[in-house]
Design a protein around this motif. Structure first.
Motif, short mmCIF file in Angstrom:
data_model
loop_
_atom_site.label_atom_id
_atom_site.label_comp_id
_atom_site.label_asym_id
_atom_site.label_seq_id
_atom_site.Cartn_x
_atom_site.Cartn_y
_atom_site.Cartn_z
N ARG A 54 2.39 -82.20 22.89
CA ARG A 54 1.87 -81.11 22.06
C ARG A 54 2.64 -81.00 20.74
NH1 ARG A 54 0.42 -75.41 25.14
NH2 ARG A 54 -1.76 -75.89 25.56
N GLY A 55 3.95 -81.13 20.81
CA GLY A 55 4.78 -81.02 19.62
C GLY A 55 4.86 -82.29 18.81
N GLY A 56 4.22 -83.37 19.28
CA GLY A 56 4.15 -84.61 18.54
C GLY A 56 5.50 -85.27 18.33
N ILE A 57 5.53 -86.22 17.42
CA ILE A 57 6.77 -86.96 17.17
C ILE A 57 7.82 -86.09 16.49
CG2 ILE A 57 5.58 -89.18 17.05
CD1 ILE A 57 5.83 -89.03 13.99
N ARG A 58 7.40 -84.96 15.96
CA ARG A 58 8.34 -84.05 15.31
C ARG A 58 8.89 -83.01 16.27
NH1 ARG A 58 4.98 -81.69 10.74
NH2 ARG A 58 6.92 -80.60 10.24
N GLY A 59 8.38 -83.02 17.50
CA GLY A 59 8.89 -82.10 18.51
C GLY A 59 8.74 -80.64 18.15
N ASP A 98 -5.18 -72.59 24.93
CA ASP A 98 -6.13 -73.27 25.82
C ASP A 98 -7.26 -72.29 26.10
OD1 ASP A 98 -4.89 -75.90 26.40
OD2 ASP A 98 -3.27 -74.66 27.19
N ASP A 99 -8.40 -72.51 25.47
CA ASP A 99 -9.55 -71.63 25.61
C ASP A 99 -10.78 -72.49 25.85
OD1 ASP A 99 -11.87 -70.03 24.98
OD2 ASP A 99 -10.55 -68.58 24.00
N ASP A 100 -11.18 -72.57 27.11
CA ASP A 100 -12.27 -73.47 27.48
C ASP A 100 -13.58 -73.10 26.79
OD1 ASP A 100 -10.57 -74.90 29.09
OD2 ASP A 100 -11.20 -73.93 30.95
N GLU A 101 -13.83 -71.81 26.65
CA GLU A 101 -15.09 -71.38 26.05
C GLU A 101 -15.15 -71.77 24.58
OE1 GLU A 101 -17.84 -68.98 23.77
OE2 GLU A 101 -15.67 -68.69 23.70
N GLN A 102 -14.07 -71.50 23.85
CA GLN A 102 -14.06 -71.86 22.43
C GLN A 102 -14.05 -73.37 22.24
OE1 GLN A 102 -11.13 -69.84 20.06
NE2 GLN A 102 -12.30 -67.92 20.11
N PHE A 103 -13.31 -74.08 23.09
CA PHE A 103 -13.31 -75.54 22.98
C PHE A 103 -14.71 -76.08 23.25
CE2 PHE A 103 -13.07 -79.77 24.87
CZ PHE A 103 -12.37 -80.45 23.87
N LEU A 136 -8.79 -72.61 15.01
CA LEU A 136 -8.82 -72.08 16.37
C LEU A 136 -7.48 -72.17 17.07
CD1 LEU A 136 -12.25 -73.48 17.66
CD2 LEU A 136 -11.77 -71.27 16.58
N ARG A 137 -6.62 -73.04 16.61
CA ARG A 137 -5.30 -73.28 17.20
C ARG A 137 -5.40 -73.66 18.68
NH1 ARG A 137 -1.90 -75.30 13.81
NH2 ARG A 137 -0.78 -73.86 12.46
N ILE A 138 -6.45 -74.38 19.02
CA ILE A 138 -6.58 -74.93 20.36
C ILE A 138 -5.85 -76.26 20.41
CG2 ILE A 138 -8.25 -75.93 21.99
CD1 ILE A 138 -10.16 -73.70 21.19
N ASP A 139 -5.18 -76.50 21.51
CA ASP A 139 -4.36 -77.71 21.71
C ASP A 139 -5.05 -78.92 21.08
OD1 ASP A 139 -2.91 -79.88 22.65
OD2 ASP A 139 -2.79 -79.15 24.71
N TRP A 140 -4.43 -79.44 20.05
CA TRP A 140 -5.02 -80.53 19.28
C TRP A 140 -5.30 -81.75 20.13
CZ3 TRP A 140 -2.62 -85.29 18.86
CH2 TRP A 140 -1.27 -85.34 19.25
N ASP A 166 1.32 -79.57 30.32
CA ASP A 166 0.09 -78.95 29.81
C ASP A 166 -1.08 -79.92 29.86
OD1 ASP A 166 1.51 -76.53 28.93
OD2 ASP A 166 2.38 -77.84 27.42
N SER A 167 -1.20 -80.64 30.96
CA SER A 167 -2.25 -81.65 31.10
C SER A 167 -3.62 -80.99 31.25
CB SER A 167 -1.97 -82.53 32.31
OG SER A 167 -2.90 -83.60 32.40
N PHE A 168 -4.64 -81.76 31.05
CA PHE A 168 -6.03 -81.34 31.21
C PHE A 168 -6.83 -82.58 31.58
CE2 PHE A 168 -5.00 -82.28 26.83
CZ PHE A 168 -5.94 -83.23 26.47
N ARG A 169 -8.06 -82.41 31.95
CA ARG A 169 -8.88 -83.54 32.37
C ARG A 169 -9.93 -83.85 31.30
NH1 ARG A 169 -7.48 -85.15 37.17
NH2 ARG A 169 -9.24 -86.59 37.31
N PHE A 170 -10.26 -85.13 31.17
CA PHE A 170 -11.25 -85.54 30.19
C PHE A 170 -11.85 -86.87 30.61
CE2 PHE A 170 -7.63 -88.01 29.05
CZ PHE A 170 -8.04 -89.06 28.25
#
Length: 479
Positions: free
Chosen positions: A314-319, A327-332, A374-378, A51-55
């Protein structure tokens, strides 16, 4: 036995004081210092993994601060009859090349816990050994040294309170090391190099904003000045616990984080000055609380040493796989631009974009809104902070974001009632009015909830939701 010739590679330890790597290197007969601006730290890149993205890796404010810090270190070394070689190249290439040019016996450097930094160190060590040069690392970034922890860092508690109680009761903080006598540079001719400007690094020039909480200037000189100003000159430490949740102005918190992150300031030096303040003026909850915050910083640093790349999932250290991240580019994009329609969040993001800084209270609320409302990928939010923050620290940033998102070191619900927080911490609306001028005419009772105004009141104050200021992205009453 001392080396004949040593190289010291500066990383996030851009200081002379309390620097174990520099002090060890200064045992040599000759010494050359090096700093490399790693091109991988600038420009656009992929986050990596699933679930990669660019930044953008580093934004204008941190880039400027870092360049200033390197320039200050160079001047401080020159004042001691030495110099700093600067390269715009991968460190694992630049540093061995300098070591080879001066026929160095050893390269001394700071060891860091974040996986990217570990990978660079590993590559460097391999190249040095191929050249017959001894790599020598030191841990210089935390208050507590890992060798002084009661347990191995791999066994430390994943709960902050338990970690804090353990180190406070069963560990000691080492005294800051003395400033070294810096040896002469080797006689071999090595081009000192120049500090790259923003264009060379591929970042925009930082623009100053007179609304900024503080003008952050990089370097050890500015770091020590800020520490003295906050603790002794302005005598702020005695009220730190009461004022630390402030939002505007330079004095409500220490604001030492940027200098700690780049290593312009040693956390052990901060502790020493706090203890001196307690002896000379007062010891109370506030003086302790600054040390409490330094232990938080240690906690995340050691957590990254323990868990590594798990913190970036995405699931962090707790998996966790029970949260549906979107993933919502407009809302992000609206969140990032400060156009969510929720004034407290928007003020926080506009301040960040204009200055490279937000208070801790503003960060928590902005992060919670993206992750929990928003529940957008933290991780996209954490990466945006990585770009923008002048005081970005990898472990603290991603550790705190994971904490807020519920995938990190706390299993409790960390969702913030953003409007409630706004009313509590910005009761007079001054912070929102500062950063959202289109709402500045609203009375304090309405500035955090413009959607509650009647049509007549909106007309009276000249605020048209959806025109002058956005409608809220979520139902603010749905908590």
């Amino acid at each position: 036995m001392a080396d004949d010739t040593a190289v010291v590679w500066f990383r996030r330890d851009l200081r002379i004081h309390d620097n174990a790597a520099l002090l060890a290197a200064c045992d040599a007969d000759e010494l050359l210092a090096v700093y490399a601006f790693d091109p991988r730290e600038y420009g656009e890149r992929a986050f990596g993994g699933r679930d990669s993205f660019r930044f953008e890796k580093t934004g204008p404010y941190r880039a400027r601060f870092r360049r200033e810090a390197v320039a200050d270190l160079r001047e401080r070394l020159r004042d001691r009859g030495s110099d700093l070689v600067v390269r715009h190249e991968r460190p694992e290439v630049a540093v061995p090349a300098v070591a080879e040019a001066v026929d160095a016996d050893a390269v001394h450097y700071q060891s860091l816990p974040v996986p990217e930094e570990v990978d660079v160190e590993t590559a460097l060590r391999g190249r040095l050994r191929d050249l017959g040069v001894t790599p020598s690392r030191r841990w210089t970034h935390t208050l507590y040294h890992p060798n002084d922890l009661p347990v191995e860092y791999t066994e430390i508690s994943d709960t902050y309170t338990r970690f804090r109680e353990t180190v406070e009761n069963r560990a000691t903080v080492r005294e800051p090391l003395p400033d070294p006598d810096v040896p002469d540079a080797p006689t071999e001719e090595v081009d000192a190099g120049s500090i790259p400007d923003a264009g060379a690094l591929g970042v925009d020039e930082a623009e100053d904003d007179d609304r900024a909480a503080l003008a952050f200037v990089g370097g050890e000189t500015a770091a020590l000045d800020r520490l003295d100003r906050y603790v002794f000159e302005e005598d702020r430490l005695r009220e730190y616990k009461q004022t630390r949740n402030g939002l505007s102005g330079q004095g409500f918190s220490s604001k030492l984080s940027a200098w700690l992150t780049e290593g312009c300031l040693s956390p052990r030096t901060v502790r020493r000055e706090v203890e001196r303040y307690e002896r000379e003026r007062v010891a109370n909850d506030s003086t302790y609380w600054l040390l409490f915050e330094l232990i938080w910083r240690d906690f995340f640093g050691f957590q990254f040493a323990k868990h590594g790349t798990d913190f970036f999932r995405r699931g962090g250290i707790r998996g966790r796989d029970d949260i549906h991240w979107r993933d919502d580019d407009e809302q992000f994009g609206r969140w990032a631009a400060g156009e969510t329609g929720v004034p407290f969040v928007d003020a926080a993001m506009r301040e960040l974009n204009a200055t490279g800084y937000q208070s801790n209270r503003a960060r928590q609320n902005a992060a919670s809104f993206l992750a929990n409302d928003l529940r957008i990928d933290w991780r996209r939010g954490a990466a945006y902070f990585e770009t923008q923050l002048v005081d970005y620290d990898p472990a603290s940033n991603y550790g705190n974001w994971a904490y807020i998102a519920g995938v990190g070191n706390d299993s409790r619900d960390r969702s913030f009632d953003v409007v409630g927080q706004a009313k509590r911490y910005d009761a007079d609306g001054e912070y929102v009015a500062r950063w959202i001028p289109e709402l500045a005419a609203l009375p304090a009772g309405a500035v955090h909830e413009p959607w509650t105004l009647s049509d007549a009141e909106r007309a009276q104050y000249g605020v048209r939701l959806g025109v002058d200021y956005p409608e809220p992205m979520v139902d603010p009453t749905d908590r």
